[in-house]
Design a protein around this motif. Structure first.
Motif, PDB file in Angstrom:
ATOM      1  N   VAL A  20      39.001  78.456  25.499  1.00 15.01           N
ATOM      2  CA  VAL A  20      39.937  77.523  24.870  1.00 15.01           C
ATOM      3  C   VAL A  20      39.175  76.563  23.962  1.00 15.01           C
ATOM      4  O   VAL A  20      39.573  76.302  22.830  1.00 15.01           O
ATOM      5  CB  VAL A  20      40.741  76.735  25.941  1.00 15.01           C
ATOM      6  CG1 VAL A  20      41.545  75.630  25.304  1.00 15.01           C
ATOM      7  CG2 VAL A  20      41.631  77.672  26.714  1.00 15.01           C
ATOM      8  N   ARG A  21      38.071  76.066  24.465  1.00 25.34           N
ATOM      9  CA  ARG A  21      37.258  75.144  23.672  1.00 25.34           C
ATOM     10  C   ARG A  21      36.754  75.847  22.403  1.00 25.34           C
ATOM     11  O   ARG A  21      36.802  75.302  21.314  1.00 25.34           O
ATOM     12  CB  ARG A  21      36.081  74.636  24.494  1.00 25.34           C
ATOM     13  CG  ARG A  21      35.251  73.587  23.773  1.00 25.34           C
ATOM     14  CD  ARG A  21      34.141  73.015  24.639  1.00 25.34           C
ATOM     15  NE  ARG A  21      34.503  72.743  26.010  1.00 25.34           N
ATOM     16  CZ  ARG A  21      35.189  71.669  26.431  1.00 25.34           C
ATOM     17  NH1 ARG A  21      35.585  70.783  25.561  1.00 25.34           N
ATOM     18  NH2 ARG A  21      35.463  71.496  27.710  1.00 25.34           N
ATOM     19  N   LYS A  22      36.290  77.081  22.545  1.00 26.80           N
ATOM     20  CA  LYS A  22      35.795  77.836  21.386  1.00 26.80           C
ATOM     21  C   LYS A  22      36.928  78.086  20.390  1.00 26.80           C
ATOM     22  O   LYS A  22      36.748  77.934  19.180  1.00 26.80           O
ATOM     23  CB  LYS A  22      35.204  79.165  21.853  1.00 26.80           C
ATOM     24  CG  LYS A  22      34.634  79.994  20.731  1.00 26.80           C
ATOM     25  CD  LYS A  22      34.071  81.300  21.226  1.00 26.80           C
ATOM     26  CE  LYS A  22      33.595  82.109  20.043  1.00 26.80           C
ATOM     27  NZ  LYS A  22      33.668  83.508  20.249  1.00 26.80           N
ATOM     28  N   LEU A  23      38.101  78.452  20.900  1.00 27.66           N
ATOM     29  CA  LEU A  23      39.266  78.688  20.057  1.00 27.66           C
ATOM     30  C   LEU A  23      39.604  77.426  19.264  1.00 27.66           C
ATOM     31  O   LEU A  23      39.825  77.470  18.059  1.00 27.66           O
ATOM     32  CB  LEU A  23      40.449  79.100  20.935  1.00 27.66           C
ATOM     33  CG  LEU A  23      41.707  79.597  20.271  1.00 27.66           C
ATOM     34  CD1 LEU A  23      41.437  80.920  19.573  1.00 27.66           C
ATOM     35  CD2 LEU A  23      42.799  79.792  21.310  1.00 27.66           C
ATOM     36  N   TYR A  24      39.600  76.282  19.940  1.00 28.49           N
ATOM     37  CA  TYR A  24      39.906  75.007  19.303  1.00 28.49           C
ATOM     38  C   TYR A  24      38.864  74.681  18.230  1.00 28.49           C
ATOM     39  O   TYR A  24      39.209  74.349  17.095  1.00 28.49           O
ATOM     40  CB  TYR A  24      39.961  73.891  20.345  1.00 28.49           C
ATOM     41  CG  TYR A  24      40.222  72.533  19.755  1.00 28.49           C
ATOM     42  CD1 TYR A  24      41.526  72.100  19.538  1.00 28.49           C
ATOM     43  CD2 TYR A  24      39.177  71.693  19.398  1.00 28.49           C
ATOM     44  CE1 TYR A  24      41.776  70.868  18.984  1.00 28.49           C
ATOM     45  CE2 TYR A  24      39.422  70.446  18.844  1.00 28.49           C
ATOM     46  CZ  TYR A  24      40.719  70.035  18.631  1.00 28.49           C
ATOM     47  OH  TYR A  24      40.967  68.819  18.076  1.00 28.49           O
ATOM     48  N   GLU A  25      37.603  74.762  18.590  1.00 29.68           N
ATOM     49  CA  GLU A  25      36.539  74.392  17.660  1.00 29.68           C
ATOM     50  C   GLU A  25      36.526  75.299  16.424  1.00 29.68           C
ATOM     51  O   GLU A  25      36.262  74.846  15.317  1.00 29.68           O
ATOM     52  CB  GLU A  25      35.180  74.444  18.359  1.00 29.68           C
ATOM     53  CG  GLU A  25      34.999  73.335  19.375  1.00 29.68           C
ATOM     54  CD  GLU A  25      33.763  73.511  20.254  1.00 29.68           C
ATOM     55  OE1 GLU A  25      33.083  74.565  20.144  1.00 29.68           O
ATOM     56  OE2 GLU A  25      33.495  72.606  21.063  1.00 29.68           O
ATOM     57  N   GLU A  26      36.828  76.560  16.630  1.00 30.06           N
ATOM     58  CA  GLU A  26      36.751  77.526  15.540  1.00 30.06           C
ATOM     59  C   GLU A  26      37.952  77.453  14.597  1.00 30.06           C
ATOM     60  O   GLU A  26      37.819  77.656  13.393  1.00 30.06           O
ATOM     61  CB  GLU A  26      36.660  78.939  16.138  1.00 30.06           C
ATOM     62  CG  GLU A  26      36.337  80.011  15.153  1.00 30.06           C
ATOM     63  CD  GLU A  26      36.128  81.354  15.841  1.00 30.06           C
ATOM     64  OE1 GLU A  26      36.496  82.368  15.240  1.00 30.06           O
ATOM     65  OE2 GLU A  26      35.603  81.382  16.973  1.00 30.06           O
ATOM     66  N   HIS A  27      39.142  77.144  15.119  1.00 35.14           N
ATOM     67  CA  HIS A  27      40.358  77.289  14.312  1.00 35.14           C
ATOM     68  C   HIS A  27      41.134  76.002  14.066  1.00 35.14           C
ATOM     69  O   HIS A  27      42.047  76.004  13.232  1.00 35.14           O
ATOM     70  CB  HIS A  27      41.287  78.312  14.968  1.00 35.14           C
ATOM     71  CG  HIS A  27      40.687  79.678  15.086  1.00 35.14           C
ATOM     72  ND1 HIS A  27      40.459  80.489  13.998  1.00 35.14           N
ATOM     73  CD2 HIS A  27      40.237  80.358  16.169  1.00 35.14           C
ATOM     74  CE1 HIS A  27      39.922  81.625  14.402  1.00 35.14           C
ATOM     75  NE2 HIS A  27      39.765  81.575  15.708  1.00 35.14           N
ATOM     76  N   HIS A  28      40.830  74.927  14.776  1.00 41.55           N
ATOM     77  CA  HIS A  28      41.641  73.712  14.647  1.00 41.55           C
ATOM     78  C   HIS A  28      41.699  73.191  13.211  1.00 41.55           C
ATOM     79  O   HIS A  28      42.780  72.944  12.678  1.00 41.55           O
ATOM     80  CB  HIS A  28      41.133  72.616  15.589  1.00 41.55           C
ATOM     81  CG  HIS A  28      41.910  71.344  15.459  1.00 41.55           C
ATOM     82  ND1 HIS A  28      41.500  70.319  14.644  1.00 41.55           N
ATOM     83  CD2 HIS A  28      43.077  70.953  16.015  1.00 41.55           C
ATOM     84  CE1 HIS A  28      42.374  69.343  14.707  1.00 41.55           C
ATOM     85  NE2 HIS A  28      43.350  69.696  15.539  1.00 41.55           N
ATOM     86  N   GLY A  29      40.559  73.020  12.570  1.00 42.30           N
ATOM     87  CA  GLY A  29      40.515  72.467  11.213  1.00 42.30           C
ATOM     88  C   GLY A  29      41.310  73.281  10.199  1.00 42.30           C
ATOM     89  O   GLY A  29      42.191  72.740   9.510  1.00 42.30           O
ATOM     90  N   PRO A  30      41.024  74.586  10.081  1.00 43.75           N
ATOM     91  CA  PRO A  30      41.775  75.395   9.115  1.00 43.75           C
ATOM     92  C   PRO A  30      43.273  75.445   9.428  1.00 43.75           C
ATOM     93  O   PRO A  30      44.100  75.395   8.520  1.00 43.75           O
ATOM     94  CB  PRO A  30      41.151  76.788   9.246  1.00 43.75           C
ATOM     95  CG  PRO A  30      39.769  76.529   9.742  1.00 43.75           C
ATOM     96  CD  PRO A  30      39.884  75.329  10.630  1.00 43.75           C
ATOM     97  N   LEU A  31      43.628  75.523  10.718  1.00 41.41           N
ATOM     98  CA  LEU A  31      45.048  75.536  11.074  1.00 41.41           C
ATOM     99  C   LEU A  31      45.712  74.220  10.698  1.00 41.41           C
ATOM    100  O   LEU A  31      46.842  74.213  10.188  1.00 41.41           O
ATOM    101  CB  LEU A  31      45.227  75.782  12.580  1.00 41.41           C
ATOM    102  CG  LEU A  31      45.164  77.222  13.049  1.00 41.41           C
ATOM    103  CD1 LEU A  31      45.164  77.284  14.574  1.00 41.41           C
ATOM    104  CD2 LEU A  31      46.321  78.035  12.500  1.00 41.41           C
ATOM    105  N   LEU A  32      45.038  73.117  10.941  1.00 39.31           N
ATOM    106  CA  LEU A  32      45.605  71.810  10.624  1.00 39.31           C
ATOM    107  C   LEU A  32      45.824  71.673   9.115  1.00 39.31           C
ATOM    108  O   LEU A  32      46.883  71.201   8.679  1.00 39.31           O
ATOM    109  CB  LEU A  32      44.703  70.695  11.146  1.00 39.31           C
ATOM    110  CG  LEU A  32      45.240  69.276  10.960  1.00 39.31           C
ATOM    111  CD1 LEU A  32      46.566  69.106  11.687  1.00 39.31           C
ATOM    112  CD2 LEU A  32      44.224  68.269  11.483  1.00 39.31           C
ATOM    113  N   ARG A  33      44.863  72.115   8.321  1.00 41.66           N
ATOM    114  CA  ARG A  33      45.036  72.052   6.867  1.00 41.66           C
ATOM    115  C   ARG A  33      46.192  72.936   6.425  1.00 41.66           C
ATOM    116  O   ARG A  33      47.004  72.543   5.581  1.00 41.66           O
ATOM    117  CB  ARG A  33      43.747  72.469   6.162  1.00 41.66           C
ATOM    118  CG  ARG A  33      42.663  71.408   6.204  1.00 41.66           C
ATOM    119  CD  ARG A  33      41.490  71.748   5.298  1.00 41.66           C
ATOM    120  NE  ARG A  33      40.839  73.008   5.608  1.00 41.66           N
ATOM    121  CZ  ARG A  33      39.900  73.166   6.532  1.00 41.66           C
ATOM    122  NH1 ARG A  33      39.504  72.138   7.249  1.00 41.66           N
ATOM    123  NH2 ARG A  33      39.353  74.337   6.730  1.00 41.66           N
TER     124      ARG A  33
END
Length: 183
Positions: A20-33
């Motif tokens: 979950v942590r890896k998923l968040y770190e890897e995709h949070h920024g691009p998904l938020l944009r």
């Protein structure tokens, strides 16, 4: 002696905390944009959509083969669907409140003309290479910025600009009668 919850085979926070942590770190920024661009900058709502997207991805890992991880394109599609569902619910409420105003401003719809235009677009796009169609889809259909499209496709932003430019140029070359519509 503490009791533990029975193993139901479903994902639990403790069993996949690292993923979950890896998923968040890897995709949070691009998904938020990406989501911010869809909803025009409402940061709090965008955060909510991203959180829901990541939760759904995390929950879906229980139903997938071991080692499965959602791709960024999959995550963006989930986020896109969440935004569409939300906007439809919001639109229903807005449409009901403003129904009388809409009746005065309706434009006639020509279904045959729309069908011809759709058929033309499908034919024109089908003649482009896959990378060019893919970039046009992200930029013009999904409304991604160049940076978001680059993140989703895993290519540099300059490549997105170049492919978009060349795809539009090719469409104009092949269909000069529609060049103004593509401007």
């Amino acid at each position: 002696m503490s009791q533990s919850a029975p193993d139901t085979g479903e994902a639990t926070p403790s069993s996949h905390d690292g993923s979950v942590r890896k998923l968040y770190e890897e995709h949070h920024g691009p998904l938020l944009r990406y989501v911010s661009s869809l909803i025009r900058g409402d940061r709090q709502r965008a955060e909510d959509f991203v959180q829901e997207t990541l939760v759904r991805a995390w929950l879906s890992t229980a139903n997938q083969p071991p080692g499965w991880s959602p791709s960024r394109a999959w995550l963006m599609r989930v986020a896109h669907n969440l935004v569409i569902d939300w906007s439809r619910r919001e639109r229903v409420h807005t449409d009901i409140q403003h129904e009388h105003a809409l009746d005065r401003h309706l434009e006639p719809v020509d279904p045959m003309s729309q069908a011809v235009q759709r058929r033309f677009m499908v034919h024109a796009l089908s003649r482009l290479s896959h990378p060019h169609r893919e970039v046009l889809f992200y930029v013009y259909v999904l409304g991604c910025t160049g940076t978001d499209a680059a993140d989703a496709l895993g290519i540099p932003p300059g490549t997105v600009k170049s492919r978009t430019h060349h795809a539009i140029r090719e469409l104009r070359r092949r269909h000069p009668e529609h060049a103004l519509a593509a401007a």
